[in-house]
Design a protein around this motif. Structure first.
Motif, PDB file in Angstrom:
ATOM      1  N   GLN A  95      41.806  32.623  44.266  1.00  0.00           N
ATOM      2  CA  GLN A  95      40.831  33.567  43.842  1.00  0.00           C
ATOM      3  C   GLN A  95      41.215  34.934  43.968  1.00  0.00           C
ATOM      4  O   GLN A  95      42.199  35.078  44.591  1.00  0.00           O
ATOM      5  CB  GLN A  95      39.755  33.223  45.065  1.00  0.00           C
ATOM      6  N   VAL A  96      41.026  35.764  43.060  1.00  0.00           N
ATOM      7  CA  VAL A  96      41.291  37.067  42.980  1.00  0.00           C
ATOM      8  C   VAL A  96      40.032  38.043  42.819  1.00  0.00           C
ATOM      9  O   VAL A  96      38.790  37.477  42.903  1.00  0.00           O
ATOM     10  CB  VAL A  96      42.183  37.174  41.711  1.00  0.00           C
ATOM     11  N   ALA A  97      40.340  39.150  42.713  1.00  0.00           N
ATOM     12  CA  ALA A  97      39.352  40.369  42.574  1.00  0.00           C
ATOM     13  C   ALA A  97      38.500  40.440  41.257  1.00  0.00           C
ATOM     14  O   ALA A  97      39.030  41.106  40.478  1.00  0.00           O
ATOM     15  CB  ALA A  97      39.733  41.546  43.203  1.00  0.00           C
ATOM     16  N   ILE A  98      37.745  39.592  40.792  1.00  0.00           N
ATOM     17  CA  ILE A  98      37.219  39.345  39.495  1.00  0.00           C
ATOM     18  C   ILE A  98      35.543  39.617  39.886  1.00  0.00           C
ATOM     19  O   ILE A  98      35.167  38.941  40.590  1.00  0.00           O
ATOM     20  CB  ILE A  98      37.519  38.195  38.930  1.00  0.00           C
ATOM     21  N   ASP A  99      34.929  40.454  38.932  1.00  0.00           N
ATOM     22  CA  ASP A  99      33.789  40.649  39.111  1.00  0.00           C
ATOM     23  C   ASP A  99      32.760  39.779  38.514  1.00  0.00           C
ATOM     24  O   ASP A  99      33.407  38.580  37.912  1.00  0.00           O
ATOM     25  CB  ASP A  99      33.280  42.161  38.561  1.00  0.00           C
ATOM     26  N   ALA A 100      31.353  39.713  38.580  1.00  0.00           N
ATOM     27  CA  ALA A 100      30.574  38.356  37.996  1.00  0.00           C
ATOM     28  C   ALA A 100      30.810  38.130  36.557  1.00  0.00           C
ATOM     29  O   ALA A 100      30.420  37.202  36.117  1.00  0.00           O
ATOM     30  CB  ALA A 100      29.183  38.769  38.488  1.00  0.00           C
ATOM     31  N   ASN A 101      31.175  39.351  35.807  1.00  0.00           N
ATOM     32  CA  ASN A 101      31.378  39.243  34.294  1.00  0.00           C
ATOM     33  C   ASN A 101      32.818  38.617  33.862  1.00  0.00           C
ATOM     34  O   ASN A 101      33.218  38.740  32.696  1.00  0.00           O
ATOM     35  CB  ASN A 101      31.235  40.719  33.617  1.00  0.00           C
ATOM     36  N   GLY A 102      33.625  38.472  35.276  1.00  0.00           N
ATOM     37  CA  GLY A 102      35.151  37.853  34.575  1.00  0.00           C
ATOM     38  C   GLY A 102      36.071  38.937  34.652  1.00  0.00           C
ATOM     39  O   GLY A 102      37.070  38.846  33.937  1.00  0.00           O
ATOM     40  N   GLN A 103      35.760  40.250  34.875  1.00  0.00           N
ATOM     41  CA  GLN A 103      36.572  41.435  34.615  1.00  0.00           C
ATOM     42  C   GLN A 103      37.274  41.430  35.935  1.00  0.00           C
ATOM     43  O   GLN A 103      36.865  41.786  37.105  1.00  0.00           O
ATOM     44  CB  GLN A 103      35.721  42.540  34.283  1.00  0.00           C
TER      45      GLN A 103
END
Length: 130
Positions: A35-43
């Protein structure tokens, strides 16, 4: 679940991890992708490493929860970072606070890698049992 940890060396108490974890009579095992720091939009979230770690932990907690598990059941934690030096300088308090919050006792491997997806700097991969 029956959980037994082994850490034969005194220095182990300073590492926020243990050397081995044995699980007996588990109800289930969850193997999570990194898991990484990606927002709800996959960015990817472009921020400093500690801010990315906070977002990564939030994503990991959401994944674990939605799968019906709890962070306290983490028995294996792999940390991938583009800079171990930066991790220890800026992320250790956040990391240790998170581990302590759930009483996690996990076997851990930390690897410094050349690059991560989208220019990110930290990735957490876990195995969780219940």
């Amino acid at each position: 679940m029956e959980k037994k940890t082994t850490d034969p060396w005194q220095w182990g108490k300073y590492t926020s991890s243990v050397q081995a974890v044995e699980i007996k009579q588990a109800e289930g095992t969850l193997y999570c992708s990194g898991q990484v720091a990606i927002d709800a939009n996959g960015q990817p979230i472009s921020a400093d490493m500690n801010t990315q770690l906070v977002a990564t932990i939030q994503n990991l907690e959401q994944l674990i929860s939605e799968a019906g598990y709890e962070p306290g059941g983490i028995v294996r934690l792999n940390v991938y970072t583009t800079s171990t030096e930066e991790f220890f300088a800026s992320c250790l308090p956040t990391y240790q606070t998170w581990i302590a919050k759930y009483g996690i006792q996990q076997a851990t491997t930390m690897l410094e890698v050349k690059a991560l997806f989208g220019g990110l700097t930290i990735e957490l991969e876990v195995t969780v049992v219940k």
